[in-house]
Each structure stands twice: as C-alpha cells, then as structure tokens.
Design an enzyme around this catalytic site. Structure first.
Site, PDB file in Angstrom:
ATOM      1  N   GLU A 101      -0.284   3.396   6.707  1.00 45.58           N
ATOM      2  CA  GLU A 101      -1.466   3.023   7.489  1.00 45.58           C
ATOM      3  C   GLU A 101      -2.293   2.003   6.711  1.00 45.58           C
ATOM      4  O   GLU A 101      -2.303   2.020   5.479  1.00 45.58           O
ATOM      5  CB  GLU A 101      -2.342   4.253   7.721  1.00 45.58           C
ATOM      6  CG  GLU A 101      -2.059   4.995   9.008  1.00 45.58           C
ATOM      7  CD  GLU A 101      -2.633   4.274  10.228  1.00 45.58           C
ATOM      8  OE1 GLU A 101      -2.810   3.039  10.174  1.00 45.58           O
ATOM      9  OE2 GLU A 101      -2.892   4.942  11.237  1.00 45.58           O
ATOM     10  N   ASP A 102      -2.999   1.157   7.448  1.00 45.30           N
ATOM     11  CA  ASP A 102      -3.952   0.280   6.763  1.00 45.30           C
ATOM     12  C   ASP A 102      -5.211   1.049   6.385  1.00 45.30           C
ATOM     13  O   ASP A 102      -5.722   0.924   5.285  1.00 45.30           O
ATOM     14  CB  ASP A 102      -4.301  -0.948   7.634  1.00 45.30           C
ATOM     15  CG  ASP A 102      -4.703  -0.554   9.046  1.00 45.30           C
ATOM     16  OD1 ASP A 102      -4.401   0.572   9.473  1.00 45.30           O
ATOM     17  OD2 ASP A 102      -5.326  -1.385   9.730  1.00 45.30           O
ATOM     18  N   ASP A 105      -9.852   6.184   8.871  1.00 46.42           N
ATOM     19  CA  ASP A 105     -11.273   6.052   9.209  1.00 46.42           C
ATOM     20  C   ASP A 105     -11.812   7.451   9.514  1.00 46.42           C
ATOM     21  O   ASP A 105     -12.329   8.133   8.624  1.00 46.42           O
ATOM     22  CB  ASP A 105     -11.397   5.099  10.401  1.00 46.42           C
ATOM     23  CG  ASP A 105     -12.826   4.757  10.769  1.00 46.42           C
ATOM     24  OD1 ASP A 105     -13.734   5.472  10.323  1.00 46.42           O
ATOM     25  OD2 ASP A 105     -13.055   3.785  11.507  1.00 46.42           O
ATOM     26  N   LYS A 133     -11.997   5.524   4.389  1.00 48.53           N
ATOM     27  CA  LYS A 133     -13.466   5.533   4.420  1.00 48.53           C
ATOM     28  C   LYS A 133     -13.994   6.874   3.937  1.00 48.53           C
ATOM     29  O   LYS A 133     -13.438   7.916   4.300  1.00 48.53           O
ATOM     30  CB  LYS A 133     -13.968   5.282   5.842  1.00 48.53           C
ATOM     31  CG  LYS A 133     -14.013   3.826   6.220  1.00 48.53           C
ATOM     32  CD  LYS A 133     -14.793   3.664   7.508  1.00 48.53           C
ATOM     33  CE  LYS A 133     -14.610   2.281   8.079  1.00 48.53           C
ATOM     34  NZ  LYS A 133     -15.265   2.140   9.387  1.00 48.53           N
ATOM     35  N   ASP A 160      -8.874  -5.399  11.747  1.00 48.57           N
ATOM     36  CA  ASP A 160      -9.446  -6.390  12.663  1.00 48.57           C
ATOM     37  C   ASP A 160     -10.810  -5.970  13.188  1.00 48.57           C
ATOM     38  O   ASP A 160     -11.201  -4.808  13.116  1.00 48.57           O
ATOM     39  CB  ASP A 160      -8.535  -6.568  13.879  1.00 48.57           C
ATOM     40  CG  ASP A 160      -8.599  -5.349  14.812  1.00 48.57           C
ATOM     41  OD1 ASP A 160      -8.406  -4.220  14.327  1.00 48.57           O
ATOM     42  OD2 ASP A 160      -8.882  -5.529  16.019  1.00 48.57           O
TER      43      ASP A 160
HETATM   44  C1  PRP Z   1      -6.829   1.653  13.111  1.00 49.92           C
HETATM   45  C2  PRP Z   1      -5.902   1.874  11.949  1.00 49.92           C
HETATM   46  C3  PRP Z   1      -5.466   3.303  12.093  1.00 49.92           C
HETATM   47  C4  PRP Z   1      -6.626   3.948  12.793  1.00 49.92           C
HETATM   48  C5  PRP Z   1      -7.403   4.797  11.856  1.00 49.92           C
HETATM   49  O1  PRP Z   1      -6.077   1.319  14.231  1.00 49.92           O
HETATM   50  O2  PRP Z   1      -4.828   0.985  11.948  1.00 49.92           O
HETATM   51  O3  PRP Z   1      -4.295   3.409  12.847  1.00 49.92           O
HETATM   52  O4  PRP Z   1      -7.467   2.905  13.297  1.00 49.92           O
HETATM   53  O5  PRP Z   1      -8.539   5.332  12.489  1.00 49.92           O
HETATM   54  P1  PRP Z   1      -8.855   6.876  12.499  1.00 49.92           P
HETATM   55  O6  PRP Z   1      -8.666   7.396  11.105  1.00 49.92           O
HETATM   56  O7  PRP Z   1     -10.299   6.911  12.931  1.00 49.92           O
HETATM   57  O8  PRP Z   1      -7.965   7.528  13.477  1.00 49.92           O
HETATM   58  P2  PRP Z   1      -6.720   0.711  15.560  1.00 49.92           P
HETATM   59  O9  PRP Z   1      -6.906   1.808  16.527  1.00 49.92           O
HETATM   60  O10 PRP Z   1      -7.940  -0.082  15.192  1.00 49.92           O
HETATM   61  O11 PRP Z   1      -5.592  -0.206  16.097  1.00 49.92           O
HETATM   62  P3  PRP Z   1      -4.922  -1.513  15.437  1.00 49.92           P
HETATM   63  O12 PRP Z   1      -4.295  -1.065  14.137  1.00 49.92           O
HETATM   64  O13 PRP Z   1      -3.913  -1.922  16.441  1.00 49.92           O
HETATM   65  O14 PRP Z   1      -6.010  -2.523  15.212  1.00 49.92           O
END
Ligand code: PRP
Length: 179
Positions: A101-102, A105, A133, A160
């Site tokens: 994962e990036d 959150d 985070k 993003d």
């Molecule tokens: C982001 C990120 C994780 C997720 C983490 O994806 O890549 O998959 O949010 O958030 P969380 O811990 O609150 O669940 P996003 O939904 O922004 O989609 P994307 O990667 O396609 O931009």
C-alpha cells in the site's frame, strides 16, 4: 531554493529518504522471505503503483506481482464499506502474500484486505506500506512500514488529490486552501 509546487505546504518525506527506506524495506523483505519459493506481491491501485515498482525492483528473492483496485467511498462513511473494483488474477491459496500500500490512513482498507485475503487461505499474509498516518481509527498492524507521518492531506509518490500530484518524487503536505 524552494521549488516545490505552490499548492504544497512542505515536503514530509524527501526523494532521498524514500529511496533509502525502499532499499531497507526490500532488504528486510528479501531476508524474511528468503526460504519461500516465491512471494506473491499484491499492489493496491492506484496509489501503490510507484512504491510497488521501486520496491519490487530492489528485491533479491523470487516474486510475482499482481494488483487489486478497491473503491474508496467507504472513507466518507462510518461503516468503512470497501468494495473490490478489480480482483487478483490468480488464487492465492498456499501462496506467501505481501500486500503493498502507499498509505494507511484510517486503516479500513488494510483491515478489509486482511479479512478478504485471509479467507482465501494463503500460506502467509503480510503488509507493507510506505506511509502511515498517526491517529488512525482502525488499529491494524503494518509488518513493513516506511514512515509514520502526521494526520494531514498528503500527495506524491503515488498519493493523489483528485488524481493530481501522484508522480511527484516525494511525499508532501497539501496546503489547506488547495482542497
Ligand atoms: C488510498 C490508499 C489506500 C487507502 C488507505 O486509496 O491507496 O488504498 O486510501 O486509506 P484507509 O487507510 O483510510 O482505508 P484511495 O482510496 O485514495 O484510492 P487511490 O489509491 O486509487 O487513489
């Protein structure tokens, strides 16, 4: 001197810090999985694509890559509902799986993925994230973590805002008046 995009508040993790940490994580993963036949690495789109590409190219163990895409509407709800938009190409039964994962959150996505993928009976399931985070609502462990970051909106290195800023080479805080 300060050449960052004016929409950004500050750089939180520099390009140099990321590349150094990616090497350290890849070395640790290579060591920990040196005895497995192959590691099945699952990148979560879209955000993980840059981290995934850099990390996997530093691994010294046999591995394959695959991807999942998940819906993100769950973030705006208390339920934390997550939905699979694109699934893995292969069954992962008896595979050693590493989720990449990036960002962690709220932790909802990783919690969901853990539950779904454990249900497919992998030989093992581990998690790797570039940033996490502080103060996430779901307490989900991350086995291989790049950096803890403050609870601000971050972009860059795959992350993003409205699909912008993903290809910045660093992770930066977005100015509040930019969103
Ligand atoms: C982001 C990120 C994780 C997720 C983490 O994806 O890549 O998959 O949010 O958030 P969380 O811990 O609150 O669940 P996003 O939904 O922004 O989609 P994307 O990667 O396609 O931009």
């Amino acid at each position: 001197m300060n050449q960052i995009n004016p929409a950004l508040e500050r750089i939180l993790v520099s390009e140099e810090e990321i590349s150094q940490r990616v090497i350290e994580l890849a070395d640790q993963i290579s060591e920990d999985f040196k005895d497995v036949k192959r590691l099945y690495i699952v990148g979560i789109l879209k955000g993980a694509f840059i981290f995934m590409a850099d990390l996997t190219r530093k691994l010294s163990i046999p591995h394959v890559v695959d991807f999942m895409a998940l819906s993100s509407y769950g973030k705006s709800t208390e339920s934390g509902a997550v939905r699979i938009l694109m699934d893995l190409r292969e069954p992962i039964e008896n595979q050693h799986v590493l989720i990449v994962e990036d960002i962690v959150d709220t932790g909802q996505t990783l919690q969901y993925l853990n539950r779904i993928l454990m249900g497919r009976n992998p030989a093992s399931l581990h998690t790797c994230a570039l940033v996490r985070k502080v103060g996430q609502s779901v307490n989900i462990p991350v086995d291989y973590l790049g950096f803890d970051i403050p609870d601000v909106w971050v972009v860059g290195y795959g992350l993003d805002y409205a699909d912008k800023f993903r290809t910045l080479p660093y992770v930066a805080e977005l100015k509040r008046d930019s969103f």
